[in-house]
Design a protein around this motif. Structure first.
Motif, PDB file in Angstrom:
ATOM      1  N   ARG A   1       0.745  -1.129  -0.056  1.00  9.58           N
ATOM      2  CA  ARG A   1      -0.046   0.036  -0.040  1.00  9.58           C
ATOM      3  C   ARG A   1       0.836   1.400  -0.227  1.00  9.58           C
ATOM      4  O   ARG A   1       0.234   2.419   0.299  1.00  9.58           O
ATOM      5  N   ALA A   2       2.240   1.191  -0.110  1.00  8.78           N
ATOM      6  CA  ALA A   2       2.815   2.466  -0.194  1.00  8.78           C
ATOM      7  C   ALA A   2       3.892   2.262  -1.413  1.00  8.78           C
ATOM      8  O   ALA A   2       4.526   1.212  -1.493  1.00  8.78           O
ATOM      9  N   LYS A   3       4.229   3.481  -2.098  1.00  7.04           N
ATOM     10  CA  LYS A   3       5.201   3.267  -3.221  1.00  7.04           C
ATOM     11  C   LYS A   3       5.965   4.506  -3.091  1.00  7.04           C
ATOM     12  O   LYS A   3       5.501   5.540  -2.718  1.00  7.04           O
ATOM     13  N   ILE A   4       7.277   4.654  -3.597  1.00  7.90           N
ATOM     14  CA  ILE A   4       7.936   5.853  -3.877  1.00  7.90           C
ATOM     15  C   ILE A   4       7.790   6.442  -5.008  1.00  7.90           C
ATOM     16  O   ILE A   4       7.711   5.946  -6.153  1.00  7.90           O
ATOM     17  N   THR A   5       7.269   7.713  -4.995  1.00 13.47           N
ATOM     18  CA  THR A   5       7.008   8.620  -5.949  1.00 13.47           C
ATOM     19  C   THR A   5       7.590   9.829  -5.957  1.00 13.47           C
ATOM     20  O   THR A   5       7.545  10.594  -7.097  1.00 13.47           O
ATOM     21  N   GLY A   6       8.458  10.038  -5.115  1.00 16.98           N
ATOM     22  CA  GLY A   6       9.267  11.198  -4.883  1.00 16.98           C
ATOM     23  C   GLY A   6      10.589  10.983  -4.298  1.00 16.98           C
ATOM     24  O   GLY A   6      10.532  10.099  -3.626  1.00 16.98           O
ATOM     25  N   LEU A   7      11.679  11.834  -4.524  1.00 14.15           N
ATOM     26  CA  LEU A   7      12.740  11.671  -3.993  1.00 14.15           C
ATOM     27  C   LEU A   7      13.449  13.197  -3.771  1.00 14.15           C
ATOM     28  O   LEU A   7      13.183  14.174  -4.421  1.00 14.15           O
ATOM     29  N   ILE A   8      13.920  13.347  -2.349  1.00 12.07           N
ATOM     30  CA  ILE A   8      14.691  14.465  -2.018  1.00 12.07           C
ATOM     31  C   ILE A   8      16.073  14.286  -1.479  1.00 12.07           C
ATOM     32  O   ILE A   8      16.113  13.398  -0.604  1.00 12.07           O
ATOM     33  N   SER A   9      16.846  15.148  -2.173  1.00 13.54           N
ATOM     34  CA  SER A   9      18.178  14.790  -1.490  1.00 13.54           C
ATOM     35  C   SER A   9      19.287  16.063  -1.847  1.00 13.54           C
ATOM     36  O   SER A   9      18.940  16.832  -2.810  1.00 13.54           O
ATOM     37  N   GLY A  10      20.403  16.244  -1.223  1.00 11.74           N
ATOM     38  CA  GLY A  10      21.346  17.132  -1.558  1.00 11.74           C
ATOM     39  C   GLY A  10      22.378  16.930  -2.287  1.00 11.74           C
ATOM     40  O   GLY A  10      23.206  17.380  -2.954  1.00 11.74           O
ATOM     41  N   THR A  11      22.236  15.656  -3.063  1.00 10.68           N
ATOM     42  CA  THR A  11      23.277  14.760  -3.969  1.00 10.68           C
ATOM     43  C   THR A  11      22.705  14.441  -5.182  1.00 10.68           C
ATOM     44  O   THR A  11      21.935  13.685  -5.328  1.00 10.68           O
ATOM     45  N   PRO A  12      22.907  15.318  -6.283  1.00 16.56           N
ATOM     46  CA  PRO A  12      22.241  15.288  -7.597  1.00 16.56           C
ATOM     47  C   PRO A  12      22.512  13.649  -8.081  1.00 16.56           C
ATOM     48  O   PRO A  12      21.724  13.108  -8.804  1.00 16.56           O
ATOM     49  N   GLU A  13      23.730  13.225  -8.002  1.00 16.03           N
ATOM     50  CA  GLU A  13      23.903  11.696  -8.276  1.00 16.03           C
ATOM     51  C   GLU A  13      23.137  10.728  -7.642  1.00 16.03           C
ATOM     52  O   GLU A  13      22.557   9.881  -8.266  1.00 16.03           O
ATOM     53  N   LYS A  14      22.783  11.009  -6.433  1.00 10.51           N
ATOM     54  CA  LYS A  14      21.779   9.932  -5.815  1.00 10.51           C
ATOM     55  C   LYS A  14      20.385  10.215  -6.428  1.00 10.51           C
ATOM     56  O   LYS A  14      19.569   9.278  -6.727  1.00 10.51           O
ATOM     57  N   LEU A  15      19.877  11.498  -6.611  1.00  7.68           N
ATOM     58  CA  LEU A  15      18.668  11.620  -7.459  1.00  7.68           C
ATOM     59  C   LEU A  15      18.542  10.940  -8.549  1.00  7.68           C
ATOM     60  O   LEU A  15      17.711  10.401  -8.966  1.00  7.68           O
ATOM     61  N   LYS A  16      19.679  11.154  -9.258  1.00  7.20           N
ATOM     62  CA  LYS A  16      19.616  10.470 -10.827  1.00  7.20           C
ATOM     63  C   LYS A  16      19.459   8.714 -10.629  1.00  7.20           C
ATOM     64  O   LYS A  16      18.848   8.159 -11.204  1.00  7.20           O
ATOM     65  N   THR A  17      20.542   8.258  -9.674  1.00  6.99           N
ATOM     66  CA  THR A  17      20.570   6.865  -9.353  1.00  6.99           C
ATOM     67  C   THR A  17      19.131   6.191  -8.958  1.00  6.99           C
ATOM     68  O   THR A  17      18.736   5.119  -9.459  1.00  6.99           O
ATOM     69  N   TRP A  18      18.815   6.902  -7.648  1.00  7.55           N
ATOM     70  CA  TRP A  18      17.572   6.317  -7.163  1.00  7.55           C
ATOM     71  C   TRP A  18      16.208   6.780  -8.220  1.00  7.55           C
ATOM     72  O   TRP A  18      15.413   5.782  -8.235  1.00  7.55           O
TER      73      TRP A  18
ATOM     74  N   ASN B   1      12.036   4.084 -10.554  1.00 10.65           N
ATOM     75  CA  ASN B   1      11.136   4.789 -11.642  1.00 10.65           C
ATOM     76  C   ASN B   1      10.509   6.025 -11.111  1.00 10.65           C
ATOM     77  O   ASN B   1       9.294   6.109 -11.094  1.00 10.65           O
ATOM     78  N   VAL B   2      11.260   6.951 -10.572  1.00 12.76           N
ATOM     79  CA  VAL B   2      10.772   8.304 -10.077  1.00 12.76           C
ATOM     80  C   VAL B   2      11.202   9.544 -11.282  1.00 12.76           C
ATOM     81  O   VAL B   2      12.533   9.575 -11.553  1.00 12.76           O
ATOM     82  N   PRO B   3      10.288  10.054 -12.068  1.00 17.74           N
ATOM     83  CA  PRO B   3      10.634  10.884 -12.926  1.00 17.74           C
ATOM     84  C   PRO B   3      11.387  12.218 -12.471  1.00 17.74           C
ATOM     85  O   PRO B   3      11.271  12.646 -11.280  1.00 17.74           O
ATOM     86  N   GLU B   4      12.168  12.831 -13.248  1.00 15.84           N
ATOM     87  CA  GLU B   4      12.975  13.957 -12.959  1.00 15.84           C
ATOM     88  C   GLU B   4      12.142  15.032 -12.356  1.00 15.84           C
ATOM     89  O   GLU B   4      12.542  15.972 -11.451  1.00 15.84           O
ATOM     90  N   LYS B   5      10.601  15.289 -12.840  1.00 18.22           N
ATOM     91  CA  LYS B   5       9.804  16.378 -12.221  1.00 18.22           C
ATOM     92  C   LYS B   5       9.541  16.149 -10.912  1.00 18.22           C
ATOM     93  O   LYS B   5       8.966  16.881  -9.934  1.00 18.22           O
ATOM     94  N   SER B   6       9.739  14.808 -10.191  1.00 20.04           N
ATOM     95  CA  SER B   6       9.459  14.639  -8.801  1.00 20.04           C
ATOM     96  C   SER B   6      10.641  14.085  -8.076  1.00 20.04           C
ATOM     97  O   SER B   6      10.666  13.510  -6.905  1.00 20.04           O
ATOM     98  N   ARG B   7      11.773  14.678  -8.471  1.00 17.36           N
ATOM     99  CA  ARG B   7      12.997  14.813  -7.715  1.00 17.36           C
ATOM    100  C   ARG B   7      13.348  16.191  -7.303  1.00 17.36           C
ATOM    101  O   ARG B   7      13.321  17.176  -8.161  1.00 17.36           O
ATOM    102  N   TYR B   8      13.805  16.447  -6.046  1.00 16.21           N
ATOM    103  CA  TYR B   8      14.015  17.599  -5.538  1.00 16.21           C
ATOM    104  C   TYR B   8      15.484  17.723  -4.634  1.00 16.21           C
ATOM    105  O   TYR B   8      15.622  16.803  -4.237  1.00 16.21           O
ATOM    106  N   ASN B   9      15.809  19.047  -4.477  1.00 10.77           N
ATOM    107  CA  ASN B   9      16.667  19.026  -3.431  1.00 10.77           C
ATOM    108  C   ASN B   9      16.263  19.602  -2.096  1.00 10.77           C
ATOM    109  O   ASN B   9      15.124  20.009  -2.134  1.00 10.77           O
ATOM    110  N   TYR B  10      17.095  19.986  -1.235  1.00 18.27           N
ATOM    111  CA  TYR B  10      16.574  20.533  -0.008  1.00 18.27           C
ATOM    112  C   TYR B  10      16.139  22.109  -0.209  1.00 18.27           C
ATOM    113  O   TYR B  10      15.762  22.486   0.881  1.00 18.27           O
ATOM    114  N   GLU B  11      16.795  22.832  -1.069  1.00 18.85           N
ATOM    115  CA  GLU B  11      16.392  23.995  -1.380  1.00 18.85           C
ATOM    116  C   GLU B  11      14.858  24.269  -2.013  1.00 18.85           C
ATOM    117  O   GLU B  11      14.194  25.105  -1.547  1.00 18.85           O
TER     118      GLU B  11
END
Length: 372
Positions: free
Chosen positions: A65-82, A87-97
């Motif tokens: 009943r739970a799935k990952i649909t967004g990512l928030i990180s201060g490391t661009p490489e992690k956002l890309k790899t994760w 299967n989290v699109p770029e539009k749902s990847r964010y940094n801390y700012e």
């Protein structure tokens, strides 16, 4: 290029016989062997893509009943790899700012904050103001004042705040809780909780006061502290505590190495607990009543949890990660208003922070701190 560690440091400094299934109730059994009942899926953005987030993310692949649909990180490489892995699109990847922009993302229902302790307060409040429910790792904040502000912010936003108390959904824990509630242990007399391990890397955030807010008590001791409350079934009315430090270089001022603490409850029950960054082979809960006892050892590891009572071993095994069960249950709490057997809401987090404040005060004063 900034690393996650550099970013966190920057943010932190600125923030300063066989006893089998027959004894299990229906709730414990369903958590052990089945995925959550059918229902809407909780769409979660993970914030802080470190070691524990890795475990949560992998476990969520077994969540119904739970799935990952967004990512928030201060490391661009992690956002890309994760992003690619889950299967989290770029539009749902964010940094801390820029993660406040999640308010415009309908694919995210909740944010799971898995960052160092000192960052929780600000990140939880920002997530709530962005219109999302929040799950926050423990300890929820650095002190009770922060915790109350987090609870208030989520209430004001009309969003739920849950704390990552995964053991509140663990089947053996729930069975002992059931036995105590049903009177099978008789009148409770005593609880012992031992939580600790030998800390390795002396440069990690856990021994950085600005990021951790404390030491072993905040990180591992909270299991014994929280456990004594739900195992005894009462709220403490006094605490005493003592600190021992053998390595002041590794464990600098404000970062506790080992704390022993004692608690008293209204009925006369007492609890004796240990929290340490300098001892292995702990992780034990023992609950004693005048009709019987219950023990978990290990009591709060990632599993398998093992236990026994006066009736014999709790011979139960699970093929599901604790974090998968936790996320299914939290989805039901958020989406279905399910009431858990043991609370996991923000108010529960504040209760632990009140006790943490009192324990640190008791260490400094050497006296008994009365509560209530």
């Amino acid at each position: 290029m900034r690393t996650r560690r550099n970013f966190i440091q920057k943010m932190g400094l600125s923030a300063l016989g066989l006893y089998t299934f027959q004894g299990l109730n229906a709730s414990s059994f369903s958590l052990l062997k089945q995925k959550a009942a059918d229902g809407p899926v909780l769409r979660v953005a993970l914030m802080g893509l470190g070691g524990y987030a890795t475990r949560v993310a992998e476990s969520m692949q077994q969540s119904g009943r739970a799935k990952i649909t967004g990512l928030i990180s201060g490391t661009p490489e992690k956002l890309k790899t994760w992003g690619a892995k889950y299967n989290v699109p770029e539009k749902s990847r964010y940094n801390y700012e820029n993660f406040d922009a999640i308010r415009n993302n309908p694919d995210i229902d909740a944010v799971y904050v898995i960052t160092p302790n000192a960052l929780h307060h600000n990140q939880v409040i920002r997530s709530a103001r962005a219109g999302k429910h929040v799950i926050c790792e423990k300890p929820m904040g650095l002190n009770a004042k922060e915790g109350r502000e987090m609870v208030e912010a989520c209430k004001k936003a009309g969003k739920k705040l849950l704390v990552g108390y995964r053991m509140h959904f663990e089947p053996l824990t729930l069975e002992i809780h059931r036995m105590r509630t049903a009177g099978e242990l008789g009148n409770i007399k005593f609880f012992q909780g031992l939580s600790g391990f030998r800390l390795g890397d002396p440069t990690q955030w856990r021994v950085n006061k600005a990021l951790a807010g404390g030491g072993a008590l905040m990180d591992i001791g909270i299991y014994a502290l929280n456990g004594c409350r739900y195992m005894v079934g009462e709220e403490p009315v006094w605490v005493t505590a003592q600190e021992t430090k053998t390595d002041p270089v590794k464990f600098k001022e404000g970062v506790d190495e080992t704390i022993t603490f004692q608690l008293g409850f209204p009925s006369g029950v007492t609890a004796s607990c240990l929290s340490s960054y300098n001892m292995n082979n702990l992780d034990r809960f023992f609950l004693n009543g005048d009709k019987g006892f219950a023990e978990l050892q290990p009591a709060s590891s990632y599993g398998p949890i093992k236990g026994r009572t006066h009736k014999g071993p709790l011979d139960i095994s699970s093929d599901r990660p604790q974090q998968a069960v936790q996320m299914d249950e939290m989805a039901a709490i958020i989406l279905d208003d399910k009431k858990p057997v043991i609370p996991v809401d923000g108010e529960e987090g504040v209760r632990d922070l009140v006790l943490i404040d009192a324990i640190y005060k008791a260490v400094k004063t050497g006296g008994m701190i009365k509560l209530g």
